[in-house]
Design a protein around this motif. Structure first.
Motif, PDB file in Angstrom:
ATOM      1  N   ARG A  77       0.830  -1.210   0.000  1.00 23.55           N
ATOM      2  CA  ARG A  77       0.000   0.000   0.000  1.00 23.55           C
ATOM      3  C   ARG A  77       0.858   1.250   0.000  1.00 23.55           C
ATOM      4  O   ARG A  77       2.062   1.204   0.310  1.00 23.55           O
ATOM      5  N   LEU A  78       0.227   2.386  -0.349  1.00 23.52           N
ATOM      6  CA  LEU A  78       0.816   3.700  -0.117  1.00 23.52           C
ATOM      7  C   LEU A  78       0.568   4.035   1.351  1.00 23.52           C
ATOM      8  O   LEU A  78      -0.559   4.288   1.762  1.00 23.52           O
ATOM      9  N   ALA A  79       1.619   4.020   2.135  1.00 24.71           N
ATOM     10  CA  ALA A  79       1.449   4.114   3.588  1.00 24.71           C
ATOM     11  C   ALA A  79       0.900   5.459   4.036  1.00 24.71           C
ATOM     12  O   ALA A  79       0.228   5.543   5.070  1.00 24.71           O
ATOM     13  N   PHE A  80       1.151   6.524   3.275  1.00 30.10           N
ATOM     14  CA  PHE A  80       0.777   7.863   3.736  1.00 30.10           C
ATOM     15  C   PHE A  80      -0.683   8.205   3.461  1.00 30.10           C
ATOM     16  O   PHE A  80      -1.133   9.307   3.751  1.00 30.10           O
ATOM     17  N   GLU A  81      -1.451   7.294   2.863  1.00 31.78           N
ATOM     18  CA  GLU A  81      -2.903   7.389   2.816  1.00 31.78           C
ATOM     19  C   GLU A  81      -3.391   8.700   2.176  1.00 31.78           C
ATOM     20  O   GLU A  81      -4.066   9.501   2.817  1.00 31.78           O
ATOM     21  N   PRO A  82      -3.049   8.960   0.906  1.00 25.41           N
ATOM     22  CA  PRO A  82      -3.349  10.274   0.318  1.00 25.41           C
ATOM     23  C   PRO A  82      -4.838  10.576   0.224  1.00 25.41           C
ATOM     24  O   PRO A  82      -5.639   9.748  -0.201  1.00 25.41           O
ATOM     25  N   MET A  83      -5.189  11.785   0.603  1.00 28.63           N
ATOM     26  CA  MET A  83      -6.569  12.260   0.537  1.00 28.63           C
ATOM     27  C   MET A  83      -7.021  12.376  -0.909  1.00 28.63           C
ATOM     28  O   MET A  83      -6.237  12.727  -1.806  1.00 28.63           O
ATOM     29  N   ASP A  84      -8.306  12.111  -1.136  1.00 29.98           N
ATOM     30  CA  ASP A  84      -8.955  12.341  -2.424  1.00 29.98           C
ATOM     31  C   ASP A  84      -9.796  13.616  -2.273  1.00 29.98           C
ATOM     32  O   ASP A  84     -10.755  13.654  -1.514  1.00 29.98           O
ATOM     33  N   THR A  91     -14.877  18.091  -7.875  1.00 28.52           N
ATOM     34  CA  THR A  91     -14.208  17.915  -9.156  1.00 28.52           C
ATOM     35  C   THR A  91     -14.428  16.504  -9.696  1.00 28.52           C
ATOM     36  O   THR A  91     -14.848  15.600  -8.976  1.00 28.52           O
ATOM     37  N   GLN A  92     -14.112  16.341 -10.973  1.00 26.99           N
ATOM     38  CA  GLN A  92     -14.248  15.058 -11.652  1.00 26.99           C
ATOM     39  C   GLN A  92     -12.863  14.541 -12.039  1.00 26.99           C
ATOM     40  O   GLN A  92     -11.854  15.198 -11.815  1.00 26.99           O
ATOM     41  N   GLY A  93     -12.825  13.375 -12.678  1.00 27.42           N
ATOM     42  CA  GLY A  93     -11.551  12.825 -13.121  1.00 27.42           C
ATOM     43  C   GLY A  93     -10.951  11.876 -12.106  1.00 27.42           C
ATOM     44  O   GLY A  93     -11.562  11.545 -11.085  1.00 27.42           O
ATOM     45  N   GLU A  94      -9.729  11.459 -12.368  1.00 31.24           N
ATOM     46  CA  GLU A  94      -9.020  10.514 -11.512  1.00 31.24           C
ATOM     47  C   GLU A  94      -7.783  11.176 -10.913  1.00 31.24           C
ATOM     48  O   GLU A  94      -6.950  11.700 -11.642  1.00 31.24           O
ATOM     49  N   PRO A  95      -7.653  11.183  -9.587  1.00 35.34           N
ATOM     50  CA  PRO A  95      -6.444  11.738  -8.968  1.00 35.34           C
ATOM     51  C   PRO A  95      -5.200  11.036  -9.491  1.00 35.34           C
ATOM     52  O   PRO A  95      -5.195   9.813  -9.674  1.00 35.34           O
ATOM     53  N   THR A  96      -4.147  11.808  -9.731  1.00 38.87           N
ATOM     54  CA  THR A  96      -2.906  11.260 -10.274  1.00 38.87           C
ATOM     55  C   THR A  96      -1.809  11.269  -9.223  1.00 38.87           C
ATOM     56  O   THR A  96      -1.815  12.082  -8.291  1.00 38.87           O
ATOM     57  N   ILE A 251     -13.043  10.122   6.872  1.00 37.60           N
ATOM     58  CA  ILE A 251     -12.246  11.077   7.653  1.00 37.60           C
ATOM     59  C   ILE A 251     -11.121  11.634   6.785  1.00 37.60           C
ATOM     60  O   ILE A 251     -10.889  12.850   6.751  1.00 37.60           O
ATOM     61  N   ARG A 252     -10.452  10.761   6.067  1.00 38.25           N
ATOM     62  CA  ARG A 252      -9.369  11.176   5.174  1.00 38.25           C
ATOM     63  C   ARG A 252      -9.836  12.229   4.177  1.00 38.25           C
ATOM     64  O   ARG A 252      -9.151  13.224   3.920  1.00 38.25           O
ATOM     65  N   ASP A 253     -11.023  12.029   3.608  1.00 41.08           N
ATOM     66  CA  ASP A 253     -11.530  12.909   2.552  1.00 41.08           C
ATOM     67  C   ASP A 253     -12.446  14.011   3.074  1.00 41.08           C
ATOM     68  O   ASP A 253     -13.042  14.745   2.284  1.00 41.08           O
ATOM     69  N   VAL A 254     -12.572  14.130   4.384  1.00 39.82           N
ATOM     70  CA  VAL A 254     -13.343  15.204   5.032  1.00 39.82           C
ATOM     71  C   VAL A 254     -14.784  15.250   4.502  1.00 39.82           C
ATOM     72  O   VAL A 254     -15.329  16.311   4.220  1.00 39.82           O
ATOM     73  N   ARG A 255     -15.392  14.088   4.364  1.00 40.30           N
ATOM     74  CA  ARG A 255     -16.737  14.032   3.797  1.00 40.30           C
ATOM     75  C   ARG A 255     -17.783  14.683   4.694  1.00 40.30           C
ATOM     76  O   ARG A 255     -18.816  15.144   4.216  1.00 40.30           O
ATOM     77  N   GLY A 256     -17.528  14.745   5.988  1.00 41.27           N
ATOM     78  CA  GLY A 256     -18.489  15.342   6.903  1.00 41.27           C
ATOM     79  C   GLY A 256     -18.721  16.819   6.671  1.00 41.27           C
ATOM     80  O   GLY A 256     -19.744  17.367   7.082  1.00 41.27           O
ATOM     81  N   LEU A 257     -17.760  17.485   6.020  1.00 40.87           N
ATOM     82  CA  LEU A 257     -17.890  18.914   5.730  1.00 40.87           C
ATOM     83  C   LEU A 257     -18.215  19.167   4.261  1.00 40.87           C
ATOM     84  O   LEU A 257     -18.719  20.235   3.907  1.00 40.87           O
ATOM     85  N   ALA A 258     -17.944  18.197   3.417  1.00 35.85           N
ATOM     86  CA  ALA A 258     -17.925  18.425   1.979  1.00 35.85           C
ATOM     87  C   ALA A 258     -19.275  18.795   1.387  1.00 35.85           C
ATOM     88  O   ALA A 258     -19.348  19.597   0.444  1.00 35.85           O
TER      89      ALA A 258
END
Length: 357
Positions: A77-84, A91-96, A251-258
């Protein structure tokens, strides 16, 4: 403009007569900058993956999902758990992967393993004159010289346009558990999180939102069970902690505020100051991560949050909204260093001009 090779990208930058707006697929559209669109979305592909060496190399436009899928096949895995950022920004598309490194994107696990830049082994990039530069490699080394890998991570394309990144990866965890406390006020919750983060029990997530305090532990099943018991004992003065399912992706993607209208700010500070800062802001909603060291605040549109906060130990970045400068103004000595670096790497000032100033 959508180059497909590093050479094409170099020629575009060298021949440019005006500013360029650098992006991957546009999912992290943070801040404002003028210029012609220059997209790395067509520069894709994993060029090297060595599971035994725990190293992956990919072109900048490679979707994060493709990298995670490849790693999952080898239980890594990517250990640092990048936010989307798509949920927050709409936004649309795929994070790079290039966008992840350029913005130094890191998630809740940062408190345990470090940030994206701590896993970046090497980069290839094109500077503002069109020169192709390679720095770093495929293993962690202690060497003298310029560490451009760390410099490029978090520069948001203002020093150079990433074309390839090399990352260290880690094994996937066997299991995880989340200890949950309910009904704590912000200050008490942060004290609870600080107590577990100061313990020897390897916490990999420490968040508080909407009256719910969550503590994540990961690893081998027996170890997780043992540490969960020890942490419950440690937390008894704050209440009875229960083991519950928790959506750390949310939590990572801050969905509670989004999904609520308003501006979204990302505030980095010391945990001991976090609750008092939030009281000054009086936000519509708030999420604490990193044990209180990272605050996500939802405010009414146009809120001048930096004026409300005044001088404090940290910085505030406007993630969603248009009324203020995106990045926190730098102190004069640091601003002078940043300006000098940009002048060296991008003497014409054409790469995402004005984005970080």
């Amino acid at each position: 403009m959508t180059p497909t090779t590093e050479q094409e990208l170099s020629e575009i930058i060298a021949g440019s007569n005006g500013p360029l707006r650098i992006r991957g697929s546009g999912t992290r559209a943070i801040g404002r900058t003028d210029g012609a669109d220059l997209s790395l979305a067509s520069m894709t592909g994993i060029t090297l993956y060595e599971p035994g060496a725990m190293t992956i190399v990919a072109k900048a436009g490679t979707p994060v999902a493709e990298i995670e899928e490849t790693l999952a096949k080898e239980n890594q895995r990517l250990a640092f758990e990048p936010m989307d950022h798509r949920t927050v920004l709409g936004t649309q598309g795929e994070p790079t992967i290039g966008g992840v490194v350029a913005a130094n994107v890191s998630g809740p696990r940062r408190i345990a393993v470090g940030a994206c830049r701590d896993f970046a082994l090497g980069v290839r990039f094109v500077d503002g004159s069109g020169t192709v530069i390679k720095n770093g490699g495929r293993v962690m080394k202690n060497v003298t010289g310029y560490d451009l890998v760390k410099l490029l991570a978090g520069s948001y394309g203002t020093l150079g346009v990433l074309t390839e990144v090399s990352l260290k990866v880690l094994p996937e965890v066997e299991t995880s558990a989340t200890l949950t406390l309910r009904g704590l006020d912000d200050k008490t919750a942060i004290r609870a999180l600080s107590s577990v983060l100061g313990s020897p029990f390897e916490v990999t997530g420490a968040a508080h939102l909407a009256g719910t305090t969550m503590i994540r532990i990961e690893g081998f099943e027996a170890s997780v069970a043992y540490r969960a018991g020890k942490l419950r004992d440690l937390l008894r003065s704050f209440g009875e902690a229960t083991v519950e399912d928790a959506d750390w992706t949310a939590i990572r993607d801050v969905r509670g505020l989004a999904d609520q209208p308003g501006d979204i700010w990302r505030i980095s500070t010391t945990p001991s100051a976090a609750a008092d800062l939030v009281a000054q802001i009086d936000p519509k909603a708030v999420q604490y991560d990193w044990g209180g060291g990272l605050i996500w605040a939802l405010t009414p549109e146009g809120t001048d949050l930096r004026t409300k906060l005044g001088a404090f130990d940290g910085h505030a970045t406007l993630i969603r909204g248009k009324a203020a400068q995106t990045f926190h103004p730098e102190p004069a000595p640091l601003a002078a260093i940043s300006q000098g670096l940009r002048a060296k790497f991008d003497p014409r000032g054409i790469l995402n001009p004005g984005l970080m100033t």
